[in-house]
Write an enzyme that holds these catalytic residues in place. Structure first.
Site, PDB file in Angstrom:
ATOM      1  N   HIS A 144      -6.897  -8.700   4.054  1.00  0.00           N
ATOM      2  CA  HIS A 144      -5.450  -8.946   4.072  1.00  0.00           C
ATOM      3  C   HIS A 144      -4.883  -8.628   5.451  1.00  0.00           C
ATOM      4  O   HIS A 144      -4.105  -9.410   6.015  1.00  0.00           O
ATOM      5  CB  HIS A 144      -4.784  -8.085   2.995  1.00  0.00           C
ATOM      6  CG  HIS A 144      -3.286  -8.121   3.014  1.00  0.00           C
ATOM      7  ND1 HIS A 144      -2.544  -8.949   2.210  1.00  0.00           N
ATOM      8  CD2 HIS A 144      -2.385  -7.408   3.753  1.00  0.00           C
ATOM      9  CE1 HIS A 144      -1.257  -8.756   2.446  1.00  0.00           C
ATOM     10  NE2 HIS A 144      -1.143  -7.825   3.378  1.00  0.00           N
ATOM     11  N   GLU A 145      -5.268  -7.486   6.004  1.00  0.00           N
ATOM     12  CA  GLU A 145      -4.747  -7.081   7.308  1.00  0.00           C
ATOM     13  C   GLU A 145      -5.267  -7.989   8.423  1.00  0.00           C
ATOM     14  O   GLU A 145      -4.523  -8.354   9.340  1.00  0.00           O
ATOM     15  CB  GLU A 145      -5.111  -5.618   7.594  1.00  0.00           C
ATOM     16  CG  GLU A 145      -4.590  -4.616   6.576  1.00  0.00           C
ATOM     17  CD  GLU A 145      -3.092  -4.691   6.359  1.00  0.00           C
ATOM     18  OE1 GLU A 145      -2.374  -5.192   7.245  1.00  0.00           O
ATOM     19  OE2 GLU A 145      -2.618  -4.255   5.295  1.00  0.00           O
ATOM     20  N   HIS A 148      -3.254 -11.072   8.437  1.00  0.00           N
ATOM     21  CA  HIS A 148      -1.973 -10.883   9.134  1.00  0.00           C
ATOM     22  C   HIS A 148      -2.144 -11.147  10.631  1.00  0.00           C
ATOM     23  O   HIS A 148      -1.331 -11.840  11.251  1.00  0.00           O
ATOM     24  CB  HIS A 148      -1.466  -9.446   8.945  1.00  0.00           C
ATOM     25  CG  HIS A 148      -0.586  -9.257   7.744  1.00  0.00           C
ATOM     26  ND1 HIS A 148       0.475 -10.087   7.440  1.00  0.00           N
ATOM     27  CD2 HIS A 148      -0.599  -8.296   6.780  1.00  0.00           C
ATOM     28  CE1 HIS A 148       1.069  -9.654   6.339  1.00  0.00           C
ATOM     29  NE2 HIS A 148       0.434  -8.586   5.910  1.00  0.00           N
ATOM     30  N   GLU A 224       3.528 -11.923   3.428  1.00  0.00           N
ATOM     31  CA  GLU A 224       2.642 -11.148   2.554  1.00  0.00           C
ATOM     32  C   GLU A 224       1.869 -12.073   1.611  1.00  0.00           C
ATOM     33  O   GLU A 224       0.676 -11.887   1.381  1.00  0.00           O
ATOM     34  CB  GLU A 224       3.451 -10.129   1.746  1.00  0.00           C
ATOM     35  CG  GLU A 224       3.996  -8.977   2.563  1.00  0.00           C
ATOM     36  CD  GLU A 224       2.919  -8.219   3.307  1.00  0.00           C
ATOM     37  OE1 GLU A 224       1.845  -7.970   2.718  1.00  0.00           O
ATOM     38  OE2 GLU A 224       3.140  -7.891   4.485  1.00  0.00           O
TER      39      GLU A 224
END
Length: 293
Positions: A144-145, A148, A224
């Site tokens: 997820h990071e 980003h 997100e």
């Protein structure tokens, strides 16, 4: 206390630098004897609006390390650290970005990514996250990071923040000038802005700033969803990310410092959904489930 002091000192330093820049360039002289110089006002608003956002972006990695006490893993000393670095390395290669710095910090479950560009970033996880989640769930959080970073979310949100900041500053001063002119109509003795201008600008800065926060928060929530989808792609399935979100939803998540609130894997949910930087866990899991179908 350390986080609060760093936040205040950083913001005061940013304001000082921008004020000096505006004075040197002369763009702070947008109020003239003939009224508002809209061109100069727009340049002033742009410097103050984008300047603060970009200075914060450039300082983001340094401030993240200071405010969380994050320790960069330069030479892995344990099997967990080795696994963290290698997992991020594989995900970064798959996402097509340069290897981020990997860090660990003491605290309750959370993680974040920050940095000025896709090829100059930092991915950090808390000890609480490592202790309370399975390896697959931690891997999903890391994905997820990394997503980003790959999506350029830090720069995108900075640009959005800069645009709304510019409009807040620009419109507040136009409204302030109009109100001041109305209150002082027929007064040919006074020159320069009056108390009506000052008060109106302060009030409008607050009101327009609240509206701007809603806009920025909406974009933050959308990123997100995109990062969750990116994690599912990197993991080959939405299931691990869904499991990670379910686990996080049942734990006490430590809020990150204000400057990093929108960067965390969880948290940042305002007292009203309009001001939340993150969607609810239920919304995120539902979006991933729909992606899986």
């Amino acid at each position: 206390m350390k986080r609060i002091v760093l936040f205040l000192v950083t913001n005061l330093a940013v304001l000082l630098v921008l004020s000096i820049a505006a004075s040197v360039l002369g763009v702070n002289r947008y109020l003239t004897a003939n009224g508002l110089n809209l061109g100069m006002l727009l340049v002033f608003a742009g410097i103050m609006g984008f300047g603060g956002a970009f200075i914060s972006l450039l300082m983001s990695k340094m401030m993240a390390k200071w405010s969380t006490g994050a320790r960069i893993i330069e030479s892995p000393e344990t099997s967990t650290e080795f696994w963290l670095v290698e997992t991020v390395r594989k995900q970064a290669q798959k996402a097509g970005i340069a290897m981020p710095e990997v860090a660990v910090y003491e605290g309750e479950p959370n993680a974040f990514a920050t940095g000025p560009s896709r090829n100059n970033s930092l991915v950090a996880v808390s000890t609480g996250l490592l202790q309370n989640m399975s390896k697959e769930e931690v891997e999903a959080v890391l994905a997820h990071e990394v997503s980003h970073v790959a999506n350029g979310d830090m720069v995108t949100l900075t640009l959005i923040q800069g645009v709304v900041n510019t409009f807040v500053i620009f419109l507040s001063r136009i409204v302030g000038y109009l109100v001041d002119s109305f209150l002082r109509r027929g007064d040919s003795q006074s020159s320069g802005p009056g108390i009506g201008y000052t008060i109106t600008v302060i009030v409008c800065d607050i009101l327009f700033g609240i509206l701007a926060s809603i806009i920025v928060a909406w974009f933050s929530r959308q990123r997100e969803f995109r990062a969750d989808a990116g994690a599912a792609s990197l993991m080959g399935s939405p299931r691990p990310m869904m499991a990670a979100l379910q686990r996080l939803g049942g734990m006490a998540v430590e809020p990150l410092p204000k400057s990093l609130a929108s960067s965390g894997i969880a948290g940042g949910q305002g007292f009203m959904s309009l001001f939340a930087s993150h969607p609810s866990m239920e919304e995120r899991i539902a979006a991933l489930a729909a992606q899986g179908r």
